[in-house]
Write a protein that holds these residues in place. Sequence first.
Motif, mmCIF file in Angstrom:
data_model
loop_
_atom_site.group_PDB
_atom_site.id
_atom_site.type_symbol
_atom_site.label_atom_id
_atom_site.label_comp_id
_atom_site.label_asym_id
_atom_site.label_seq_id
_atom_site.Cartn_x
_atom_site.Cartn_y
_atom_site.Cartn_z
ATOM 1 N N ALA A 237 94.723 23.445 41.286
ATOM 2 C CA ALA A 237 94.544 23.426 42.627
ATOM 3 C C ALA A 237 93.068 23.539 42.720
ATOM 4 N N LEU A 238 92.465 22.599 43.707
ATOM 5 C CA LEU A 238 91.069 22.984 44.182
ATOM 6 C C LEU A 238 90.969 23.605 45.361
ATOM 7 N N GLN A 239 90.232 24.283 45.658
ATOM 8 C CA GLN A 239 90.111 25.147 47.033
ATOM 9 C C GLN A 239 88.828 24.584 47.464
ATOM 10 N N CYS A 240 88.629 24.615 48.902
ATOM 11 C CA CYS A 240 87.493 24.389 49.610
ATOM 12 C C CYS A 240 87.566 25.129 50.975
ATOM 13 N N ILE A 241 86.374 25.883 51.067
ATOM 14 C CA ILE A 241 86.136 26.763 52.166
ATOM 15 C C ILE A 241 85.034 26.572 52.936
ATOM 16 N N SER A 242 85.031 26.343 54.289
ATOM 17 C CA SER A 242 83.834 26.142 55.072
ATOM 18 C C SER A 242 83.887 27.000 56.227
ATOM 19 N N LYS A 243 82.692 27.110 56.772
ATOM 20 C CA LYS A 243 82.668 28.037 58.013
ATOM 21 C C LYS A 243 81.939 26.812 59.013
ATOM 22 N N VAL B 207 79.115 31.369 69.901
ATOM 23 C CA VAL B 207 78.058 30.724 69.303
ATOM 24 C C VAL B 207 78.419 30.103 68.315
ATOM 25 N N ASN B 208 78.104 28.480 68.818
ATOM 26 C CA ASN B 208 78.633 27.447 67.991
ATOM 27 C C ASN B 208 77.558 27.006 66.878
ATOM 28 N N TYR B 209 77.941 26.506 65.804
ATOM 29 C CA TYR B 209 77.337 25.982 64.712
ATOM 30 C C TYR B 209 78.055 24.885 63.783
ATOM 31 N N PRO B 210 77.344 24.048 63.434
ATOM 32 C CA PRO B 210 77.736 22.836 62.453
ATOM 33 C C PRO B 210 78.363 23.654 61.072
ATOM 34 N N PRO B 211 79.241 22.871 60.533
ATOM 35 C CA PRO B 211 79.781 23.479 59.449
ATOM 36 C C PRO B 211 78.808 23.648 58.353
ATOM 37 N N ARG B 212 79.112 25.145 57.561
ATOM 38 C CA ARG B 212 78.233 25.298 56.514
ATOM 39 C C ARG B 212 78.597 24.656 55.216
ATOM 40 N N GLU B 213 77.714 24.147 54.354
ATOM 41 C CA GLU B 213 78.186 23.603 53.048
ATOM 42 C C GLU B 213 79.545 24.326 52.720
ATOM 43 N N PRO B 214 80.558 23.443 52.453
ATOM 44 C CA PRO B 214 81.825 24.163 51.861
ATOM 45 C C PRO B 214 81.581 24.833 50.302
ATOM 46 N N TRP B 215 82.224 25.754 50.228
ATOM 47 C CA TRP B 215 82.544 26.544 48.957
ATOM 48 C C TRP B 215 83.666 25.576 48.102
ATOM 49 N N ILE B 216 83.339 25.066 47.037
ATOM 50 C CA ILE B 216 84.525 24.510 46.289
ATOM 51 C C ILE B 216 84.369 24.799 44.884
ATOM 52 N N ASN B 217 85.387 24.778 44.104
ATOM 53 C CA ASN B 217 85.312 25.182 42.701
ATOM 54 C C ASN B 217 84.448 24.298 41.988
ATOM 55 N N GLU B 218 83.974 24.797 40.757
ATOM 56 C CA GLU B 218 82.829 24.272 40.124
ATOM 57 C C GLU B 218 83.644 22.976 39.380
ATOM 58 N N SER B 219 82.876 22.171 38.928
ATOM 59 C CA SER B 219 83.336 20.996 38.050
ATOM 60 C C SER B 219 84.610 21.390 37.106
ATOM 61 N N TYR C 268 85.512 14.626 43.335
ATOM 62 C CA TYR C 268 86.288 15.049 44.295
ATOM 63 C C TYR C 268 85.275 15.490 45.626
ATOM 64 N N ARG C 269 85.239 15.325 46.485
ATOM 65 C CA ARG C 269 84.328 15.707 47.491
ATOM 66 C C ARG C 269 85.306 16.484 48.691
ATOM 67 N N CYS C 270 84.741 17.584 49.238
ATOM 68 C CA CYS C 270 85.333 18.011 50.309
ATOM 69 C C CYS C 270 84.378 18.071 51.677
ATOM 70 N N LEU C 271 85.014 17.523 52.379
ATOM 71 C CA LEU C 271 84.182 17.172 53.899
ATOM 72 C C LEU C 271 84.572 18.146 54.952
ATOM 73 N N ALA C 272 83.426 18.853 55.363
ATOM 74 C CA ALA C 272 83.912 19.607 56.673
ATOM 75 C C ALA C 272 83.119 19.279 57.886
ATOM 76 N N GLU C 273 83.796 18.996 59.066
ATOM 77 C CA GLU C 273 83.272 18.429 60.098
ATOM 78 C C GLU C 273 83.813 19.305 61.452
ATOM 79 N N ASN C 274 82.814 19.346 62.178
ATOM 80 C CA ASN C 274 83.302 19.752 63.736
ATOM 81 C C ASN C 274 82.404 19.021 64.703
ATOM 82 N N GLU C 275 82.467 19.384 65.961
ATOM 83 C CA GLU C 275 81.638 18.384 66.857
ATOM 84 C C GLU C 275 80.200 18.500 66.653
ATOM 85 N N HIS C 276 79.540 19.575 66.119
ATOM 86 C CA HIS C 276 78.256 19.978 65.964
ATOM 87 C C HIS C 276 77.701 19.257 64.410
ATOM 88 N N GLY C 277 78.412 18.992 63.747
ATOM 89 C CA GLY C 277 77.973 18.169 62.512
ATOM 90 C C GLY C 277 79.004 18.121 61.428
#
Length: 567
Positions: free
Chosen positions: A345-351, A323-335, A391-400
């Motif tokens: 160390a800044l962390q970015c997590i996206s599904k 089941v494919n889906y575009p990336p979810r809005e990444p979780w990143i640290n607060e400002s 600082y922006r974390c960008l998550a990309e796959n073929e669906h968005g």
Amino acid sequence: MKSLELLLLPLLLILKDVSAQWNVWMPRDISAMTNSCVVIPCSFTYPSGVRPYRGIHGIWYFGHPYPQLFPPVVYKSRTDIVHESYKGRTKLLGDLTQKNCTLMINNVGVEHSGRYYFRADLGGANIYTFPDFTKLQVLDQPNIDVPEEIVSDQSLDLTCYVPDNCPDMSPQIQWMYTEDLPNPLFTPDNVEDSNTAVLSSTLTFTPKPMHNGQRLGCRVHYENTTFVYERLISLDIKYAPRFAWVNVSQEVMEGSSVVLHCDVDSNPTPKITWYFGDTELMSEVASNSSLPLDNLTPEEDGVYTCVGDNGYGSMNASMYLAVNYPPREPWINESLTVLEGSSVALQCISKGNPMPTLTWLKDGKLVGTITAEEGSVLELQEVTPQDHGVYRCLAENEHGRASNSLNITVEFAPVLLDDSKCTIVREGVQCVCIASGNPEPVIEFFLPDLNITINDYNNTFNYHTYSDGYTSTGIIKLQDKGERGNNGDTAVHVHCSISNTYGSETIPLGLQQEKKFMMAVIVGTIGGVAVIAFIIAAVRYVGQNNKKETTVITNLLAQLQAWRGKS
Ligand SMILES: *[C@@H]1O[C@H](CO)[C@@H](O)[C@H](O)[C@H]1NC(C)=O
Ligand SMILES: *[C@@H]1O[C@H](CO)[C@@H](O)[C@H](O)[C@H]1NC(C)=O
Ligand SMILES: *[C@@H]1O[C@H](CO)[C@@H](O)[C@H](O)[C@H]1NC(C)=O
Ligand SMILES: *[C@@H]1O[C@H](CO)[C@@H](O)[C@H](O)[C@H]1NC(C)=O
Ligand SMILES: *[C@@H]1O[C@H](CO)[C@@H](O)[C@H](O)[C@H]1NC(C)=O
Ligand SMILES: *[C@@H]1O[C@H](CO)[C@@H](O)[C@H](O)[C@H]1NC(C)=O
Ligand SMILES: *[C@@H]1O[C@H](CO)[C@@H](O)[C@H](O)[C@H]1NC(C)=O
Ligand SMILES: *[C@@H]1O[C@H](CO)[C@@H](O)[C@H](O)[C@H]1NC(C)=O
Ligand SMILES: *[C@@H]1O[C@H](CO)[C@@H](O)[C@H](O)[C@H]1NC(C)=O
């Protein structure tokens, strides 16, 4: 030995006694094919005391033994009068004087099925109907003995039986539709039981699932006749599921709907059960089953298995539904607000499915490396004020694509900027002190010669400050007289003090082009042609020393002329 004789003796006496009574022997059951004939073997005894009077006669009845009930007469030795349906068909083969009552019925039909009784007529009152009878069964098909359960891959015996009680006609058995059977074996047999004969043929083979539903036949034929009898059966072969089929693995978008299909070949019909991973979803008894999946979510991504089980065995088939889906809005640290020199160390997590690539951008420019893992860490070592930004974390796959940002604010001790200086202006000297720092620096001036501190609390000399982000600017204006110091054209000393939480510094401000500007100002106040002559002289004087200064003075000259014109 003696004791055995003693035991047998009474038994023999009873048997002898029985043979001396009214008694008949005939088979209890006998069968025949329609249109063929049947011979019912029969013998009888009568009490030894009875003397037959004018010969021994006999009657065969159909249905009932007692003449009072007027049963149809099958055969009568005294006359030719028999029941309509037996006319010309019956013949006594036995010799009644030999106590042999064997009867032959020709050209039997289904209507002749039933009980046959014999009545001995020894003349006078010695007429006796024997209660024993033969039950004739007239068949229009041979019989096939089929086991109650036929299981695939287990040797199977099918036996076809045909009665063989007609001496004039000999049956022949043939199996039909055996061409596709694997190594069929035919075993003929002739079974005689109680003076009745049965011809049989046993077909032996090992059935396969493919033989389920196959027709087989047993065909009986009498030589030199046109009579043919057939019996057809259809094989019901039980077999474990042979194969299970389910859709091939595939990718679909979340929110879409699919129907998965499963086919299982087995006999009897299997129970089909659907599993998602180890979780049972549904089951039904059917040869095929559909599993509708509506509005798919990423949680429904996984292996779907269909299991067919019919008690004889089971089989399963699996498929992977992605089941494919575009990336979810990444979780990143607060400002964050960080102190210069520290590390973060800044962390970015996206599904997303497929797994999105993660990219870090600072103020729109790529920083760090692009990763194709669930999380990405951006490390900033020894932060400098230049690391300040978005600082922006960008998550990309073929669906968005999706992104999230944080601000990094760097705190640092104040730094004096190059533009800080004192310059000569019309009213006197203006000093500008510019410093950057975070928190924004506080700017104060100090006039060491006068022992005066100028700040927000002791606000003199047109002191004013303003802040623009992390840059603070302080300005003071010293009038021509007084503040310049007591010793005439000597410049007054101005110190600028910059400070915030992280540090403070006091720096003397230089008076730009000190000597020449001072002179220019002084001369300017006098006015007249002499000014120009003086300036020319000054230019010459300066020109000897420094080319660069020449241009500065030239500019100054232009300014002075403009100024004079206005006044
Ligand atoms: C009775 O007669 C039949 C026909 O002739 C014969 O086949 C059979 O052997 C006889 N039975 C006895 C017991 O003699
Ligand atoms: C069938 O007919 C043939 C030829 O007429 C003969 O030789 C054979 O014995 C007959 N078979 C029977 C069972 O009567
Ligand atoms: C699964 O196979 C069945 C039968 O071929 C078909 O009707 C169905 O659309 C297939 N499902 C998917 C999701 O491809
Ligand atoms: C599915 O099973 C039903 C009965 O269980 C049958 O009528 C139908 O033909 C089957 N469909 C397929 C595609 O095998
Ligand atoms: C599917 O079949 C395999 C072997 O053919 C077996 O190991 C497995 O346990 C089966 N899975 C299920 C869910 O029955
Ligand atoms: C960012 O978040 C991660 C995960 O919660 C944490 O380990 C890390 O310390 C955070 N970074 C900062 C600078 O707070
Ligand atoms: C970052 O700062 C900008 C202004 O510089 C502001 O508009 C934005 O909302 C801030 N973002 C976050 C995540 O705080
Ligand atoms: C400067 O002024 C302060 C008080 O404002 C005084 O304590 C100090 O002695 C003065 N220093 C000089 C050198 O006059
Ligand atoms: C404040 O300014 C006045 C001059 O306007 C000066 O006389 C006084 O010494 C200053 N006070 C301090 C504490 O610097």
